[in-house]
Design a protein around this motif. Structure first.
Motif, PDB file in Angstrom:
ATOM      1  N   MET A   1       4.037  -8.928   0.949  1.00 55.70           N
ATOM      2  CA  MET A   1       3.647  -7.790   0.132  1.00 55.70           C
ATOM      3  C   MET A   1       4.200  -6.523   0.787  1.00 55.70           C
ATOM      4  O   MET A   1       3.936  -6.240   1.941  1.00 55.70           O
ATOM      5  CB  MET A   1       2.124  -7.734   0.031  1.00 55.70           C
ATOM      6  N   THR A   2       4.966  -5.763   0.027  1.00 55.65           N
ATOM      7  CA  THR A   2       5.537  -4.539   0.577  1.00 55.65           C
ATOM      8  C   THR A   2       4.518  -3.420   0.528  1.00 55.65           C
ATOM      9  O   THR A   2       3.489  -3.519  -0.136  1.00 55.65           O
ATOM     10  CB  THR A   2       6.792  -4.135  -0.214  1.00 55.65           C
ATOM     11  N   LEU A   3       4.838  -2.327   1.223  1.00 55.79           N
ATOM     12  CA  LEU A   3       3.912  -1.193   1.280  1.00 55.79           C
ATOM     13  C   LEU A   3       3.742  -0.555  -0.089  1.00 55.79           C
ATOM     14  O   LEU A   3       2.649  -0.140  -0.461  1.00 55.79           O
ATOM     15  CB  LEU A   3       4.434  -0.171   2.295  1.00 55.79           C
ATOM     16  N   THR A   5       3.958  -1.986  -3.084  1.00 54.76           N
ATOM     17  CA  THR A   5       3.191  -2.808  -4.020  1.00 54.76           C
ATOM     18  C   THR A   5       1.781  -3.090  -3.540  1.00 54.76           C
ATOM     19  O   THR A   5       1.024  -3.758  -4.228  1.00 54.76           O
ATOM     20  CB  THR A   5       3.912  -4.148  -4.249  1.00 54.76           C
ATOM     21  N   SER A   6       1.409  -2.591  -2.370  1.00 55.15           N
ATOM     22  CA  SER A   6       0.076  -2.816  -1.846  1.00 55.15           C
ATOM     23  C   SER A   6      -0.963  -2.053  -2.680  1.00 55.15           C
ATOM     24  O   SER A   6      -0.808  -0.866  -2.963  1.00 55.15           O
ATOM     25  CB  SER A   6       0.007  -2.362  -0.392  1.00 55.15           C
ATOM     26  N   LYS A   7      -2.030  -2.741  -3.048  1.00 58.81           N
ATOM     27  CA  LYS A   7      -3.099  -2.113  -3.836  1.00 58.81           C
ATOM     28  C   LYS A   7      -3.735  -0.972  -3.060  1.00 58.81           C
ATOM     29  O   LYS A   7      -3.942   0.112  -3.596  1.00 58.81           O
ATOM     30  CB  LYS A   7      -4.169  -3.153  -4.181  1.00 58.81           C
ATOM     31  N   LEU A   8      -4.050  -1.233  -1.822  1.00 56.56           N
ATOM     32  CA  LEU A   8      -4.725  -0.236  -0.995  1.00 56.56           C
ATOM     33  C   LEU A   8      -3.849   1.000  -0.825  1.00 56.56           C
ATOM     34  O   LEU A   8      -4.344   2.124  -0.879  1.00 56.56           O
ATOM     35  CB  LEU A   8      -5.067  -0.846   0.372  1.00 56.56           C
ATOM     36  N   PHE A   9      -2.539   0.810  -0.643  1.00 57.90           N
ATOM     37  CA  PHE A   9      -1.628   1.934  -0.482  1.00 57.90           C
ATOM     38  C   PHE A   9      -1.628   2.825  -1.721  1.00 57.90           C
ATOM     39  O   PHE A   9      -1.688   4.046  -1.615  1.00 57.90           O
ATOM     40  CB  PHE A   9      -0.214   1.422  -0.193  1.00 57.90           C
ATOM     41  N   ARG A  10      -1.575   2.214  -2.907  1.00 52.72           N
ATOM     42  CA  ARG A  10      -1.576   3.011  -4.144  1.00 52.72           C
ATOM     43  C   ARG A  10      -2.867   3.794  -4.294  1.00 52.72           C
ATOM     44  O   ARG A  10      -2.855   4.968  -4.683  1.00 52.72           O
ATOM     45  CB  ARG A  10      -1.380   2.093  -5.353  1.00 52.72           C
ATOM     46  N   GLU A  11      -3.992   3.168  -4.004  1.00 57.36           N
ATOM     47  CA  GLU A  11      -5.272   3.838  -4.160  1.00 57.36           C
ATOM     48  C   GLU A  11      -5.445   4.961  -3.136  1.00 57.36           C
ATOM     49  O   GLU A  11      -5.951   6.037  -3.457  1.00 57.36           O
ATOM     50  CB  GLU A  11      -6.398   2.815  -4.063  1.00 57.36           C
ATOM     51  N   ASP A  70      -5.294  -2.971 -10.651  1.00 58.24           N
ATOM     52  CA  ASP A  70      -5.394  -3.727  -9.406  1.00 58.24           C
ATOM     53  C   ASP A  70      -6.576  -4.688  -9.382  1.00 58.24           C
ATOM     54  O   ASP A  70      -6.485  -5.777  -8.841  1.00 58.24           O
ATOM     55  CB  ASP A  70      -5.515  -2.777  -8.211  1.00 58.24           C
ATOM     56  N   GLU A  74      -4.423  -7.448 -12.953  1.00 61.23           N
ATOM     57  CA  GLU A  74      -3.554  -8.283 -12.117  1.00 61.23           C
ATOM     58  C   GLU A  74      -4.219  -9.593 -11.697  1.00 61.23           C
ATOM     59  O   GLU A  74      -3.599 -10.652 -11.804  1.00 61.23           O
ATOM     60  CB  GLU A  74      -3.095  -7.489 -10.897  1.00 61.23           C
TER      61      GLU A  74
END
Length: 195
Positions: A1-3, A5-11, A70, A74
């Motif tokens: 999982m890239t940075l 596409t990370s759920k936590l990163f987007r939020e 997310d 998904e």
């Protein structure tokens, strides 16, 4: 999982953007309050409040959209995809199992009824294996005269290479198979004609 596409990163990114808008507009309000008076101050404050409201609504909608995507969309589609993949794998494995069972049954029936000896290039280890088996078994199985032929090499117990030796009757039907290990020991791999 890239940075990205990370759920936590987007939020977290949307949360930081939300806080950044609050900080920017706080300093804008302070600037308007200190440097303008009267009607101009009210007009500029109303414009700042209106633009702040628009940006806050857009960020909250984006945050809600990301959360729904997310946490709801998904995972639901991931379950459907995994179910579809697993069912396709199950179908392909069923087809492969049916194909291999039909091939093995046809191979076993052909090996017992076709009366042909497989042609495999005899190696030095294969010749040694034939000598070992013929010395132990002799020249007859169940009072039938037999000849021994090298059937190839495979992997036996504990991943050791073993030499396959077949015992064949006069009509070239295979009666037995033996696996000879490098140590000189061998296993009888059951009655081939009875399989």
């Amino acid at each position: 999982m890239t940075l990205i596409t990370s759920k936590l990163f987007r939020e977290i990114l949307l949360g930081i953007l939300f806080l950044l808008v609050i900080v920017i507009y706080y300093f804008r309000y302070v600037h308007i309050a200190k440097h303008t008076r009267g009607r101009a101050q009210r007009r500029k404050l109303a414009g700042a409040i209106g633009s702040t409201r628009v940006w806050m609504i857009l960020i909250v909608l984006a945050f809600a959209g990301v959360m729904v995507y997310d946490r709801v969309w998904e995972p639901a589609h991931a379950e459907n995809r995994s179910a579809a993949v697993s069912s396709s794998k199950a179908n392909s494995s069923k087809k492969a199992a049916a194909k291999s069972s039909s091939e093995s049954s046809s191979a076993s029936s052909s090996s017992t009824s076709s009366a042909t000896i497989p042609s495999v290039k005899l190696t030095a280890a294969g010749s040694k294996a034939i000598t070992i088996v013929s010395g132990y078994v002799g020249s007859a199985i169940d009072d039938q005269p037999v000849t021994f032929h090298f059937l190839g090499q495979t992997t036996g117990n504990a991943g050791l290479p073993v030499q396959r030796v077949g015992a064949f009757a006069k009509d070239n039907t295979q009666l037995a198979e033996y696996w000879v290990y490098p140590s000189g020991q061998f296993d009888d791999k059951a009655d081939v004609a009875g399989q």
